[in-house]
Design an enzyme around this catalytic site. Sequence first.
Site, PDB file in Angstrom:
ATOM      1  N   GLU A 110      36.499  48.229  25.212  1.00 19.17           N
ATOM      2  CA  GLU A 110      37.323  47.423  26.100  1.00 19.17           C
ATOM      3  C   GLU A 110      37.582  48.198  27.387  1.00 19.17           C
ATOM      4  OE1 GLU A 110      39.459  45.262  28.307  1.00 19.17           O
ATOM      5  OE2 GLU A 110      38.831  44.319  26.425  1.00 19.17           O
ATOM      6  N   GLY A 113      42.058  38.196  27.780  1.00 19.00           N
ATOM      7  CA  GLY A 113      42.815  37.161  28.462  1.00 19.00           C
ATOM      8  C   GLY A 113      44.055  36.703  27.729  1.00 19.00           C
ATOM      9  N   ALA A 115      48.470  31.620  29.378  1.00 19.69           N
ATOM     10  CA  ALA A 115      49.728  30.869  29.298  1.00 19.69           C
ATOM     11  C   ALA A 115      50.008  30.326  27.905  1.00 19.69           C
ATOM     12  CB  ALA A 115      49.712  29.724  30.320  1.00 19.69           C
ATOM     13  N   VAL A 162      31.496  49.409  29.900  1.00 21.15           N
ATOM     14  CA  VAL A 162      30.076  49.457  29.557  1.00 21.15           C
ATOM     15  C   VAL A 162      29.258  49.324  30.842  1.00 21.15           C
ATOM     16  CG1 VAL A 162      28.192  48.304  28.326  1.00 21.15           C
ATOM     17  CG2 VAL A 162      30.423  48.611  27.217  1.00 21.15           C
ATOM     18  N   HIS A 179      40.038  29.666  34.730  1.00 23.94           N
ATOM     19  CA  HIS A 179      39.162  29.324  33.606  1.00 23.94           C
ATOM     20  C   HIS A 179      37.704  29.362  34.054  1.00 23.94           C
ATOM     21  CE1 HIS A 179      42.925  26.933  32.284  1.00 23.94           C
ATOM     22  NE2 HIS A 179      42.965  28.155  31.796  1.00 23.94           N
TER      23      HIS A 179
END
Length: 540
Positions: A35, A86, A91, A227, A469
């Site tokens: 991550e 995310g 939300a 990465v 999105h």
Amino acid sequence: MTEFDEDVIVIGSGFGGSVTALRAAEKGYRVRVLEAGRRYEDDDFAKTSWNLRRYLWAPTFGCFGIQRIHRLPHVMILAGAGVGGGSLNYANTLYQPGAEFFRDPQWEGIADWDTELAPHYAEAKRMLGVVEHYPHFGPVERIMQGAAEDLGVGGTFCRAPVGVYFGTPGEHVADPFFEGQGPARTGCTLCGNCMVGCRVGAKNTLVKNYLALAERRGVVVEAMRTVTEVRERPGSGYVVTSERSGAWMGRDRRTTTAAQVVFAAGTWGTQQLLHRMKQSGALSRISDRIGSLTRTNSEALDGAVAVAVPESLGLASGVAITTSFHVDERTHVENVRYGPGSNLMGALATIMVPGDISLARRLGLLIGRMLRAPLRQAKLGSLRRWSERGIIALVMQTADNSLTLSVKKRFGRYVLTSAQGHGAPNPSSLPEAHRAATAIAARMEEEGGVPAEARGSWPEVFGIPLTAHFLGGAVISATPEEGVIDSYHRVWGHPGLFVIDGAAVPANPGVNPSLTITALAERALSYWPRAGEPDTRPGQ
């Protein structure tokens, strides 16, 4: 698979990566998650969005927060960062898309997606702790319901399904979701700062479910590892190179081998890595369709703000998104809030101007309105108590529009760029969003007893929409000539590579996509054989 360092390396820890980590571990695989962002405990999150080091992701400048902002020629993108991806700054909103999404021509003929995904949506809802209807009803909810009625669509108004532990506000309890196997939780206090990071411990982030359970099964999650390369290993498997995120010197470059690699770095991260690996030759057989059918959920972020409202009105009290309605059959509107003090995003807001005129005319209208009422516009544009004076309107559509992303070299580095793609042009503003924001402003005036005004955004003025999105670009397809992955999320031409995140989504869902990404990941992993057992999936 003992010849490899790991059986599976997962790049990213968002909705796709977290599902992959847990389900692969349950099937006996050795899993390592890389991550790029940092790990956050509840107390580590920023108290408000003004704490830039803990809120914004800009590692070059020492900011390792949870809010990424990316810019392309045709869109500005809000995304997440950190262990949990995310889910840290989304939300909590977990809608299931309508039938139109499953009938998109890109994937309709491959499977009966509505039926096939149904049990995986159910499992995703269980794991994410979905409360089907937000349980509180206050001024913002009344304003939204009234706006829907004023637009003649009152019958579409509903309370949002949210992934929050409500319980008793502020009360700390043992894990209420997974028979004590998950972390302890605290009841939601309705502070409104879900998208800045939940310091209470009520938000059902991936750290509270999938990742927590995965780590109990031995999954290793390495934070702050970016990465930089995925390369085929002679014979079989892959070599994954990573380095310390944001490092100027002492990058601590490492290589790890694995039989299988899952790209789950979010649409931006996954696309960027796949594009670069194809260009460099490290993964040369990636489909030429990489970057096609990149979606923005046909999205706009507008809103309404008042000059001032009584503190007792409590517009900032509640979870981030609580209600929605449909302006028309393809346009979905949600209210969005930040908590008191989290006013940074208000800097993106400005006077609303039509999107179907030239830039010169848009700027002329904006300047003219400023000059006609400078004091009023100064008050409306002030960031003081902005989150307590306004309602953001998040507007999404199922419209068939897209961008095509590619890479170009700049200062010796490959960077993403965009062009209009398949379908109608990706919209730079939505008239439906303007109608909704105007109706919300009118109801806000009535509720608060003070002047209010519909507002747009600075990027929109310059023809660049905002989206939270960002989807697609490495989409599910029947053949490598039509997309990047097959229906099992396997990368065409590269056995052992998978894309399991928002980049795989082939169409605009018209609702928040987190639940859909989770369900797709659950389905993809349901087809994985147990470690060491034969693979029954058909060959490509």
